[in-house]
Design a protein around this motif. Structure first.
Motif, PDB file in Angstrom:
ATOM      1  N   LYS A  93      10.551   5.061 -18.054  1.00 14.13           N
ATOM      2  CA  LYS A  93      10.346   3.643 -18.385  1.00 14.13           C
ATOM      3  C   LYS A  93      11.678   2.895 -18.354  1.00 14.13           C
ATOM      4  CE  LYS A  93       9.562   0.962 -22.629  1.00 14.13           C
ATOM      5  NZ  LYS A  93       8.894  -0.247 -22.155  1.00 14.13           N
ATOM      6  N   ILE A  94      12.702   3.487 -18.959  1.00 12.41           N
ATOM      7  CA  ILE A  94      14.028   2.871 -18.985  1.00 12.41           C
ATOM      8  C   ILE A  94      14.588   2.763 -17.571  1.00 12.41           C
ATOM      9  CG2 ILE A  94      16.417   3.171 -19.756  1.00 12.41           C
ATOM     10  CD1 ILE A  94      15.265   4.516 -22.282  1.00 12.41           C
ATOM     11  N   LYS A  95      14.442   3.847 -16.790  1.00  8.57           N
ATOM     12  CA  LYS A  95      14.947   3.845 -15.414  1.00  8.57           C
ATOM     13  C   LYS A  95      14.258   2.768 -14.579  1.00  8.57           C
ATOM     14  CE  LYS A  95      13.916   7.265 -12.589  1.00  8.57           C
ATOM     15  NZ  LYS A  95      13.940   8.626 -12.002  1.00  8.57           N
ATOM     16  N   LYS A  96      12.973   2.624 -14.758  1.00  7.51           N
ATOM     17  CA  LYS A  96      12.211   1.614 -14.014  1.00  7.51           C
ATOM     18  C   LYS A  96      12.719   0.215 -14.346  1.00  7.51           C
ATOM     19  CE  LYS A  96       7.510  -0.075 -13.165  1.00  7.51           C
ATOM     20  NZ  LYS A  96       6.085   0.059 -13.528  1.00  7.51           N
ATOM     21  N   GLU A  97      12.971  -0.039 -15.630  1.00  5.03           N
ATOM     22  CA  GLU A  97      13.462  -1.354 -16.051  1.00  5.03           C
ATOM     23  C   GLU A  97      14.845  -1.635 -15.460  1.00  5.03           C
ATOM     24  OE1 GLU A  97      13.330  -1.315 -20.295  1.00  5.03           O
ATOM     25  OE2 GLU A  97      11.183  -1.742 -20.384  1.00  5.03           O
ATOM     26  N   ILE A  98      15.704  -0.616 -15.449  1.00 10.58           N
ATOM     27  CA  ILE A  98      17.054  -0.795 -14.898  1.00 10.58           C
ATOM     28  C   ILE A  98      16.995  -1.076 -13.401  1.00 10.58           C
ATOM     29  CG2 ILE A  98      19.200   0.429 -14.385  1.00 10.58           C
ATOM     30  CD1 ILE A  98      18.918   1.779 -17.134  1.00 10.58           C
ATOM     31  N   ILE A  99      16.145  -0.338 -12.687  1.00  9.36           N
ATOM     32  CA  ILE A  99      15.996  -0.558 -11.241  1.00  9.36           C
ATOM     33  C   ILE A  99      15.438  -1.949 -10.966  1.00  9.36           C
ATOM     34  CG2 ILE A  99      14.717   0.172  -9.182  1.00  9.36           C
ATOM     35  CD1 ILE A  99      14.929   3.051 -10.262  1.00  9.36           C
ATOM     36  N   GLU A 100      14.470  -2.388 -11.784  1.00 17.83           N
ATOM     37  CA  GLU A 100      13.907  -3.730 -11.624  1.00 17.83           C
ATOM     38  C   GLU A 100      14.972  -4.798 -11.850  1.00 17.83           C
ATOM     39  OE1 GLU A 100      10.607  -3.897 -14.300  1.00 17.83           O
ATOM     40  OE2 GLU A 100       9.224  -2.913 -12.898  1.00 17.83           O
ATOM     41  N   ASP A 136      26.350 -11.649 -11.443  1.00 19.76           N
ATOM     42  CA  ASP A 136      24.963 -11.439 -11.866  1.00 19.76           C
ATOM     43  C   ASP A 136      24.717  -9.993 -12.280  1.00 19.76           C
ATOM     44  OD1 ASP A 136      24.520 -14.079 -11.349  1.00 19.76           O
ATOM     45  OD2 ASP A 136      23.327 -13.779  -9.539  1.00 19.76           O
ATOM     46  N   TYR A 137      25.371  -9.064 -11.586  1.00 14.58           N
ATOM     47  CA  TYR A 137      25.229  -7.643 -11.946  1.00 14.58           C
ATOM     48  C   TYR A 137      25.779  -7.385 -13.342  1.00 14.58           C
ATOM     49  CZ  TYR A 137      26.176  -2.698 -12.330  1.00 14.58           C
ATOM     50  OH  TYR A 137      26.238  -1.404 -12.803  1.00 14.58           O
ATOM     51  N   VAL A 138      26.962  -7.918 -13.625  1.00 16.10           N
ATOM     52  CA  VAL A 138      27.592  -7.697 -14.929  1.00 16.10           C
ATOM     53  C   VAL A 138      26.749  -8.324 -16.039  1.00 16.10           C
ATOM     54  CG1 VAL A 138      29.610  -8.220 -16.356  1.00 16.10           C
ATOM     55  CG2 VAL A 138      29.905  -7.465 -13.995  1.00 16.10           C
ATOM     56  N   LYS A 139      26.207  -9.516 -15.811  1.00 15.73           N
ATOM     57  CA  LYS A 139      25.350 -10.161 -16.804  1.00 15.73           C
ATOM     58  C   LYS A 139      24.101  -9.329 -17.083  1.00 15.73           C
ATOM     59  CE  LYS A 139      26.631 -15.002 -16.002  1.00 15.73           C
ATOM     60  NZ  LYS A 139      26.149 -16.306 -15.471  1.00 15.73           N
ATOM     61  N   ALA A 140      23.482  -8.826 -16.002  1.00 16.99           N
ATOM     62  CA  ALA A 140      22.279  -7.995 -16.160  1.00 16.99           C
ATOM     63  C   ALA A 140      22.606  -6.721 -16.928  1.00 16.99           C
ATOM     64  CB  ALA A 140      21.691  -7.666 -14.789  1.00 16.99           C
ATOM     65  N   LYS A 141      23.764  -6.134 -16.621  1.00 19.38           N
ATOM     66  CA  LYS A 141      24.203  -4.910 -17.291  1.00 19.38           C
ATOM     67  C   LYS A 141      24.400  -5.163 -18.779  1.00 19.38           C
ATOM     68  CE  LYS A 141      25.939  -0.648 -16.594  1.00 19.38           C
ATOM     69  NZ  LYS A 141      25.218   0.443 -15.915  1.00 19.38           N
ATOM     70  N   MET A 142      25.054  -6.272 -19.122  1.00 24.58           N
ATOM     71  CA  MET A 142      25.308  -6.586 -20.519  1.00 24.58           C
ATOM     72  C   MET A 142      24.006  -6.864 -21.269  1.00 24.58           C
ATOM     73  SD  MET A 142      27.336  -9.750 -22.276  1.00 24.58           S
ATOM     74  CE  MET A 142      25.945 -10.817 -21.908  1.00 24.58           C
ATOM     75  N   ASN A 143      23.136  -7.678 -20.674  1.00 23.03           N
ATOM     76  CA  ASN A 143      21.880  -8.030 -21.339  1.00 23.03           C
ATOM     77  C   ASN A 143      21.016  -6.803 -21.597  1.00 23.03           C
ATOM     78  OD1 ASN A 143      22.513 -10.749 -21.404  1.00 23.03           O
ATOM     79  ND2 ASN A 143      21.512 -11.195 -19.449  1.00 23.03           N
ATOM     80  N   TYR A 144      21.006  -5.863 -20.642  1.00 21.91           N
ATOM     81  CA  TYR A 144      20.184  -4.667 -20.853  1.00 21.91           C
ATOM     82  C   TYR A 144      20.824  -3.745 -21.893  1.00 21.91           C
ATOM     83  CZ  TYR A 144      16.658  -1.193 -19.985  1.00 21.91           C
ATOM     84  OH  TYR A 144      15.606  -0.335 -20.156  1.00 21.91           O
TER      85      TYR A 144
END
Length: 208
Positions: free
Chosen positions: A64-71, A88-96
């Motif tokens: 489930k976690i892997k799927k969310e990260i890939i999405e 955008d990658y860094v923002k997504a990484k931080m938010n997750y």
């Protein structure tokens, strides 16, 4: 038949979601099947209808976690200039990271990081992130500046730098003011966002 499949899927999802909640708060080893079934108001027999073991459930949680990260990666517009893709990658990484770490206990975070059962999982996620950075950021910069960088080395360096920074901000700095059983509660990330902007600026300038 379709309704039955849907009902089974919904019940499995409820168990997976509850398991992640309890694994995060209490740790995998400390969470018993009885804890999950009690919180959900179901019997142990009902649990074993959907999952043969607690370990099988853990792997479902990880999927489930892997799927969310890939999405999250797939939702980034890679047709932008590489500078914007990196941002955008860094923002997504931080938010997750905020989403995952909030309501986790510090001791649970530390145990997960050294758990041999999870080593392959974390390695796979790192490989996916490194490939994303390599293809959508480093190789694009490289094509502009005469391919002067080893894309594998630089991509891995960027990923490790970002992950180490976030781990330091969200976990290590909390160690000073929290007990092992306290839940992580990340309230304000403005300071982190500003620091990440400086990191992004540095990486972009270095790759140009």
């Amino acid at each position: 038949m379709e309704k039955k499949k849907s009902a089974i899927s919904q019940k499995r999802k409820k168990i997976i979601d509850k398991a992640w909640e309890l694994f995060a708060k209490n740790g995998y080893e400390e969470t018993k099947v009885e804890d999950i079934t009690k919180d959900l108001g179901i019997s142990k027999g009902s649990f074993y209808t959907y999952f043969a073991t607690k370990e099988e459930l853990l792997y479902e949680v990880l999927e489930k976690i892997k799927k969310e990260i890939i999405e999250n990666l797939e939702n980034i517009n890679v047709d932008q200039v590489p500078e914007k893709v990196l941002e955008d990658y860094v923002k997504a990484k931080m938010n997750y990271a905020v989403k995952i770490l909030n309501n986790m206990k510090l001791r649970a975070v530390e145990k997960y990081l050294i758990d041999p059962k999870l080593r392959i999982f974390f390695q796979e996620l790192q490989e996916k992130s490194t490939d994303f950075i390599k293809i959508n950021i480093v190789e694009k910069f490289n094509s502009k500046n005469g391919n002067k960088y080893n894309t594998d080395v630089i991509s891995e360096f960027i990923l490790i730098s970002i992950e180490e920074f976030l781990y330091d901000e969200f976990v290590l700095k909390n160690l000073e003011k929290m007990k092992d059983d306290d839940l992580i509660n990340i309230q304000n990330t403005r300071k982190v966002e500003n620091s990440l902007k400086e990191i992004i600026k540095f990486i972009n300038n270095a790759l140009k």
